[in-house]
Design an enzyme around this catalytic site. Structure first.
Site, PDB file in Angstrom:
ATOM      1  N   HIS A 151     -37.105   1.658  34.093  1.00  0.00           N
ATOM      2  CA  HIS A 151     -36.113   2.401  34.875  1.00  0.00           C
ATOM      3  C   HIS A 151     -36.406   3.880  34.726  1.00  0.00           C
ATOM      4  O   HIS A 151     -36.618   4.362  33.604  1.00  0.00           O
ATOM      5  CB  HIS A 151     -34.691   2.097  34.397  1.00  0.00           C
ATOM      6  CG  HIS A 151     -34.294   0.683  34.627  1.00  0.00           C
ATOM      7  ND1 HIS A 151     -33.840   0.238  35.848  1.00  0.00           N
ATOM      8  CD2 HIS A 151     -34.315  -0.386  33.803  1.00  0.00           C
ATOM      9  CE1 HIS A 151     -33.586  -1.059  35.759  1.00  0.00           C
ATOM     10  NE2 HIS A 151     -33.880  -1.463  34.536  1.00  0.00           N
ATOM     11  N   TYR A 154     -33.135  11.025  39.268  1.00  0.00           N
ATOM     12  CA  TYR A 154     -34.388  10.328  39.579  1.00  0.00           C
ATOM     13  C   TYR A 154     -35.618  11.230  39.625  1.00  0.00           C
ATOM     14  O   TYR A 154     -36.717  10.750  39.861  1.00  0.00           O
ATOM     15  CB  TYR A 154     -34.258   9.592  40.917  1.00  0.00           C
ATOM     16  CG  TYR A 154     -33.144   8.578  40.921  1.00  0.00           C
ATOM     17  CD1 TYR A 154     -33.283   7.363  40.257  1.00  0.00           C
ATOM     18  CD2 TYR A 154     -31.941   8.846  41.562  1.00  0.00           C
ATOM     19  CE1 TYR A 154     -32.265   6.436  40.252  1.00  0.00           C
ATOM     20  CE2 TYR A 154     -30.912   7.921  41.555  1.00  0.00           C
ATOM     21  CZ  TYR A 154     -31.077   6.727  40.896  1.00  0.00           C
ATOM     22  OH  TYR A 154     -30.051   5.810  40.888  1.00  0.00           O
ATOM     23  N   GLU A 181     -39.902  -4.191  31.934  1.00  0.00           N
ATOM     24  CA  GLU A 181     -38.907  -3.631  32.847  1.00  0.00           C
ATOM     25  C   GLU A 181     -38.880  -2.119  32.660  1.00  0.00           C
ATOM     26  O   GLU A 181     -38.863  -1.630  31.530  1.00  0.00           O
ATOM     27  CB  GLU A 181     -37.528  -4.224  32.538  1.00  0.00           C
ATOM     28  CG  GLU A 181     -36.424  -3.699  33.410  1.00  0.00           C
ATOM     29  CD  GLU A 181     -35.065  -4.293  33.060  1.00  0.00           C
ATOM     30  OE1 GLU A 181     -34.087  -3.922  33.738  1.00  0.00           O
ATOM     31  OE2 GLU A 181     -34.969  -5.117  32.119  1.00  0.00           O
ATOM     32  N   PRO A 201     -35.074  -2.220  45.326  1.00  0.00           N
ATOM     33  CA  PRO A 201     -34.388  -1.509  46.397  1.00  0.00           C
ATOM     34  C   PRO A 201     -34.171  -0.025  46.107  1.00  0.00           C
ATOM     35  O   PRO A 201     -33.926   0.373  44.975  1.00  0.00           O
ATOM     36  CB  PRO A 201     -33.049  -2.232  46.523  1.00  0.00           C
ATOM     37  CG  PRO A 201     -32.846  -2.896  45.210  1.00  0.00           C
ATOM     38  CD  PRO A 201     -34.211  -3.237  44.709  1.00  0.00           C
ATOM     39  N   ASN A 202     -34.304   0.736  47.172  1.00  0.00           N
ATOM     40  CA  ASN A 202     -34.055   2.172  47.206  1.00  0.00           C
ATOM     41  C   ASN A 202     -35.084   3.025  46.472  1.00  0.00           C
ATOM     42  O   ASN A 202     -35.010   4.244  46.526  1.00  0.00           O
ATOM     43  CB  ASN A 202     -32.645   2.514  46.705  1.00  0.00           C
ATOM     44  CG  ASN A 202     -31.585   1.925  47.601  1.00  0.00           C
ATOM     45  OD1 ASN A 202     -31.650   2.070  48.818  1.00  0.00           O
ATOM     46  ND2 ASN A 202     -30.623   1.234  47.019  1.00  0.00           N
ATOM     47  N   ASN A 247     -39.664  -2.296  38.147  1.00  0.00           N
ATOM     48  CA  ASN A 247     -38.450  -1.496  38.238  1.00  0.00           C
ATOM     49  C   ASN A 247     -37.589  -2.200  39.282  1.00  0.00           C
ATOM     50  O   ASN A 247     -37.787  -2.010  40.479  1.00  0.00           O
ATOM     51  CB  ASN A 247     -38.763  -0.062  38.664  1.00  0.00           C
ATOM     52  CG  ASN A 247     -37.517   0.805  38.692  1.00  0.00           C
ATOM     53  OD1 ASN A 247     -36.407   0.308  38.780  1.00  0.00           O
ATOM     54  ND2 ASN A 247     -37.721   2.110  38.645  1.00  0.00           N
ATOM     55  N   ARG A 301     -33.222  10.944  46.803  1.00  0.00           N
ATOM     56  CA  ARG A 301     -32.050  10.619  45.988  1.00  0.00           C
ATOM     57  C   ARG A 301     -31.814  11.741  44.976  1.00  0.00           C
ATOM     58  O   ARG A 301     -32.658  12.594  44.787  1.00  0.00           O
ATOM     59  CB  ARG A 301     -32.256   9.288  45.268  1.00  0.00           C
ATOM     60  CG  ARG A 301     -32.342   8.119  46.232  1.00  0.00           C
ATOM     61  CD  ARG A 301     -32.514   6.824  45.531  1.00  0.00           C
ATOM     62  NE  ARG A 301     -31.246   6.372  44.956  1.00  0.00           N
ATOM     63  CZ  ARG A 301     -31.124   5.286  44.196  1.00  0.00           C
ATOM     64  NH1 ARG A 301     -32.178   4.558  43.921  1.00  0.00           N
ATOM     65  NH2 ARG A 301     -29.957   4.934  43.726  1.00  0.00           N
ATOM     66  N   ARG A 334     -25.524   6.047  32.148  1.00  0.00           N
ATOM     67  CA  ARG A 334     -24.954   6.141  33.486  1.00  0.00           C
ATOM     68  C   ARG A 334     -23.675   5.308  33.585  1.00  0.00           C
ATOM     69  O   ARG A 334     -23.069   4.966  32.580  1.00  0.00           O
ATOM     70  CB  ARG A 334     -26.007   5.713  34.499  1.00  0.00           C
ATOM     71  CG  ARG A 334     -27.218   6.666  34.444  1.00  0.00           C
ATOM     72  CD  ARG A 334     -28.195   6.497  35.521  1.00  0.00           C
ATOM     73  NE  ARG A 334     -27.558   6.667  36.834  1.00  0.00           N
ATOM     74  CZ  ARG A 334     -28.084   6.199  37.952  1.00  0.00           C
ATOM     75  NH1 ARG A 334     -29.229   5.548  37.926  1.00  0.00           N
ATOM     76  NH2 ARG A 334     -27.476   6.383  39.096  1.00  0.00           N
TER      77      ARG A 334
END
Length: 141
Positions: free
Chosen positions: A98, A22, A96, A9-10, A72, A17, A105
Site C-alpha cells: 500500500h 498518495y 501486499e 481500483p483507482n 496493491n 488523487r 487512515r
C-alpha cells in the site's frame, strides 16, 4: 520467474488523487520508476491494473505457481474475500503493498482481508514499497 505487479481500483488515478496521501507521481510514472530500477536487476516484471475485482481474480488464477506477486489491491484490501481466496490458492511468493499507511487512515482502511493470504505487507512507504516487495519475492525464488 516473473514477478507480477498487480494493482487494483483507482491506482490508475495516482497523480490526480490526494498527493498528501498518495504522492504526486502518476501511475505511469511509478511504473516507469520501477522498470528503471529493474533494468539493473535479474528480474522480469509484468504489470497489471484493473478496477474490476473479477479481472484481478482471473489474472491471479492464470499465473504459473513458479512466479511471484506484488499486489496493491487498493480498496479491495478491505473487503475482497474473493481476491484473498485467489491469492491463497496461488502457491508462489506474495507481498501486499500500500502506498499510504493504511493503519494511520480511516478505521475501515486499517484492516486488510488480503494480508493473511500474503507472505507480508508493506504499507506507507510510497511507491518504494513496490521495490521492497519485488526484492522480497526475488529473494524467495
Amino acid at each position: 520467474m516473473i514477478i507480477h505487479v498487480v494493482n487494483g481500483p483507482n491506482l490508475n488515478m495516482l497523480g490526480k488523487r490526494d498527493p498528501t496521501i498518495y504522492g504526486s507521481f502518476s501511475y505511469d510514472q511509478i511504473i516507469d520508476r520501477i522498470k528503471k530500477w529493474a533494468e539493473t536487476k535479474d528480474v522480469i516484471l509484468d504489470f497489471f491494473q484493473s478496477n474490476h475485482e473479477g479481472e484481478i481474480i482471473d489474472y491471479i488464477q492464470n499465473l504459473p505457481e513458479t512466479d511471484g506477486i506484488v499486489i496493491n489491491p487498493g480498496a479491495f484490501a478491505h473487503y475482497s474475500y474473493a481476491i484473498h481466496d485467489a491469492l491463497e490458492t496461488f502457491k508462489g511468493s506474495k507481498v501486499e503493498v500500500h502506498i499510504s499507511n493504511i493503519f494511520k487512515r480511516e478505521e475501515f482502511r486499517s484492516k486488510s482481508v488480503i494480508s493473511r493470504a500474503c507472505d507480508g505487507i508493506i504499507s506507507g512507504l510510497g511507491w518504494y514499497g513496490y521495490i521492497l516487495g519485488i526484492e522480497y519475492v526475488m529473494e524467495k525464488k
